[in-house]
Design a protein around this motif. Structure first.
Motif, PDB file in Angstrom:
ATOM      1  N   GLU A 168      36.263  34.730  43.291  1.00 18.88           N
ATOM      2  CA  GLU A 168      37.431  35.491  43.721  1.00 18.88           C
ATOM      3  C   GLU A 168      36.928  36.705  44.489  1.00 18.88           C
ATOM      4  O   GLU A 168      35.775  37.102  44.381  1.00 18.88           O
ATOM      5  CB  GLU A 168      38.246  35.972  42.522  1.00 18.88           C
ATOM      6  CG  GLU A 168      38.904  34.870  41.741  1.00 18.88           C
ATOM      7  CD  GLU A 168      39.717  35.421  40.582  1.00 18.88           C
ATOM      8  OE1 GLU A 168      40.834  34.920  40.395  1.00 18.88           O
ATOM      9  OE2 GLU A 168      39.246  36.337  39.887  1.00 18.88           O
ATOM     10  N   TYR A 169      37.800  37.280  45.283  1.00 17.47           N
ATOM     11  CA  TYR A 169      37.570  38.509  46.022  1.00 17.47           C
ATOM     12  C   TYR A 169      36.685  38.258  47.255  1.00 17.47           C
ATOM     13  O   TYR A 169      36.450  37.140  47.656  1.00 17.47           O
ATOM     14  CB  TYR A 169      36.981  39.614  45.130  1.00 17.47           C
ATOM     15  CG  TYR A 169      37.736  39.790  43.849  1.00 17.47           C
ATOM     16  CD1 TYR A 169      39.061  40.215  43.857  1.00 17.47           C
ATOM     17  CD2 TYR A 169      37.160  39.492  42.627  1.00 17.47           C
ATOM     18  CE1 TYR A 169      39.771  40.365  42.676  1.00 17.47           C
ATOM     19  CE2 TYR A 169      37.858  39.648  41.439  1.00 17.47           C
ATOM     20  CZ  TYR A 169      39.158  40.084  41.476  1.00 17.47           C
ATOM     21  OH  TYR A 169      39.850  40.223  40.323  1.00 17.47           O
ATOM     22  N   ARG A 170      36.176  39.329  47.819  1.00 18.88           N
ATOM     23  CA  ARG A 170      35.401  39.264  49.048  1.00 18.88           C
ATOM     24  C   ARG A 170      33.908  39.243  48.730  1.00 18.88           C
ATOM     25  O   ARG A 170      33.444  39.981  47.861  1.00 18.88           O
ATOM     26  CB  ARG A 170      35.738  40.485  49.903  1.00 18.88           C
ATOM     27  CG  ARG A 170      35.098  40.459  51.250  1.00 18.88           C
ATOM     28  CD  ARG A 170      35.642  41.598  52.106  1.00 18.88           C
ATOM     29  NE  ARG A 170      34.543  42.140  52.841  1.00 18.88           N
ATOM     30  CZ  ARG A 170      34.227  43.412  52.908  1.00 18.88           C
ATOM     31  NH1 ARG A 170      34.952  44.293  52.289  1.00 18.88           N
ATOM     32  NH2 ARG A 170      33.209  43.808  53.604  1.00 18.88           N
ATOM     33  N   TRP A 171      33.161  38.417  49.480  1.00 22.78           N
ATOM     34  CA  TRP A 171      31.716  38.272  49.283  1.00 22.78           C
ATOM     35  C   TRP A 171      31.023  38.233  50.637  1.00 22.78           C
ATOM     36  O   TRP A 171      31.565  37.751  51.617  1.00 22.78           O
ATOM     37  CB  TRP A 171      31.398  36.975  48.549  1.00 22.78           C
ATOM     38  CG  TRP A 171      31.928  36.885  47.161  1.00 22.78           C
ATOM     39  CD1 TRP A 171      33.211  36.623  46.791  1.00 22.78           C
ATOM     40  CD2 TRP A 171      31.199  37.057  45.952  1.00 22.78           C
ATOM     41  NE1 TRP A 171      33.323  36.622  45.423  1.00 22.78           N
ATOM     42  CE2 TRP A 171      32.094  36.880  44.884  1.00 22.78           C
ATOM     43  CE3 TRP A 171      29.870  37.337  45.672  1.00 22.78           C
ATOM     44  CZ2 TRP A 171      31.708  36.972  43.562  1.00 22.78           C
ATOM     45  CZ3 TRP A 171      29.491  37.423  44.348  1.00 22.78           C
ATOM     46  CH2 TRP A 171      30.395  37.246  43.299  1.00 22.78           C
ATOM     47  N   GLU A 212      30.792  36.048  55.866  1.00 19.83           N
ATOM     48  CA  GLU A 212      31.619  36.842  54.963  1.00 19.83           C
ATOM     49  C   GLU A 212      32.855  36.016  54.639  1.00 19.83           C
ATOM     50  O   GLU A 212      33.402  35.346  55.517  1.00 19.83           O
ATOM     51  CB  GLU A 212      32.005  38.137  55.679  1.00 19.83           C
ATOM     52  CG  GLU A 212      32.672  39.148  54.834  1.00 19.83           C
ATOM     53  CD  GLU A 212      32.894  40.443  55.609  1.00 19.83           C
ATOM     54  OE1 GLU A 212      33.970  41.031  55.376  1.00 19.83           O
ATOM     55  OE2 GLU A 212      32.045  40.840  56.408  1.00 19.83           O
ATOM     56  N   GLN A 220      39.338  30.211  49.112  1.00 13.45           N
ATOM     57  CA  GLN A 220      39.516  29.919  50.527  1.00 13.45           C
ATOM     58  C   GLN A 220      39.402  28.417  50.732  1.00 13.45           C
ATOM     59  O   GLN A 220      38.439  27.800  50.299  1.00 13.45           O
ATOM     60  CB  GLN A 220      38.452  30.655  51.346  1.00 13.45           C
ATOM     61  CG  GLN A 220      38.563  30.407  52.813  1.00 13.45           C
ATOM     62  CD  GLN A 220      37.695  31.381  53.605  1.00 13.45           C
ATOM     63  OE1 GLN A 220      37.378  32.455  53.156  1.00 13.45           O
ATOM     64  NE2 GLN A 220      37.328  30.980  54.788  1.00 13.45           N
ATOM     65  N   SER A 248      36.498  35.654  51.802  1.00 12.26           N
ATOM     66  CA  SER A 248      37.340  36.069  50.687  1.00 12.26           C
ATOM     67  C   SER A 248      37.784  34.807  49.963  1.00 12.26           C
ATOM     68  O   SER A 248      38.288  33.880  50.586  1.00 12.26           O
ATOM     69  CB  SER A 248      38.563  36.836  51.193  1.00 12.26           C
ATOM     70  OG  SER A 248      38.166  38.048  51.766  1.00 12.26           O
TER      71      SER A 248
END
Length: 173
Positions: free
Chosen positions: A133-136, A154, A159, A156
């Motif tokens: 989850e979230y941005r990496w 990059e 996806q 999020s």
């Protein structure tokens, strides 16, 4: 007109001593609370050795340049339900194993390093340990002591669309 010293109430029945003690006690309580919070919520963002990181920047730039020379790019897909990772690597170099680094932007303790195995003709597979989850920030490179190239991206999560990894720098450095 002097007051009788016996008519003054004792100090503990007066307003000002308790007011001053209240300020002191509240400042001790607030500072103790902040101390406990700062110790328990260490964010891990401070790097101890900036000099060493500065010396390594040339190697990072060289890895990005080499990936561009080789014409490398990758398409990454992570299944949200099963955690299956599939990578299709385009370009000249296709090692037997790849390292996929998932870098969390704000907390180093959440970073993941995953090994991807070569299946056939530039296709690699692996498994994520948990739902992302979230941005990496994403970094793909061969598993070597000093990798020759790297690809960055990059994403999020979750996806559904494929993530394109290309040579070049991301914000994570």
């Amino acid at each position: 007109m002097t007051q009788d010293p016996h008519s003054l109430p004792p100090w503990y029945k007066q307003f000002w001593p308790w007011f001053l003690l209240g300020i002191l006690l509240s400042s001790v309580a607030v500072s103790t609370t902040f101390l406990v919070l700062s110790i328990k919520s260490y964010d891990g963002m401070v790097e101890d050795n900036y000099y060493k990181q500065g010396l390594a920047i040339n190697q990072v730039i060289e890895q990005d340049r080499r990936a561009a020379e080789l014409g490398l790019s990758a398409e990454l897909l992570i299944d949200d339900l099963t955690g299956d990772i599939t990578v299709e690597l385009d370009g000249e170099r296709r090692p037997e194993r790849l390292l996929l680094a998932l870098v969390f932007p704000t907390r180093g303790d959440r970073d993941l390093n995953l090994t991807l195995e070569h299946v056939r003709d530039g296709h690699y597979t692996g498994q994520a340990p948990s739902r992302l989850e979230y941005r990496w920030y994403l970094r793909l490179q061969p598993i070597q002591e000093e990798p020759e190239w790297r690809l960055n991206g990059e994403a999020s999560f979750p996806q559904d669309a494929p993530i394109i990894l290309t040579p070049g720098e991301t914000n994570e450095g």
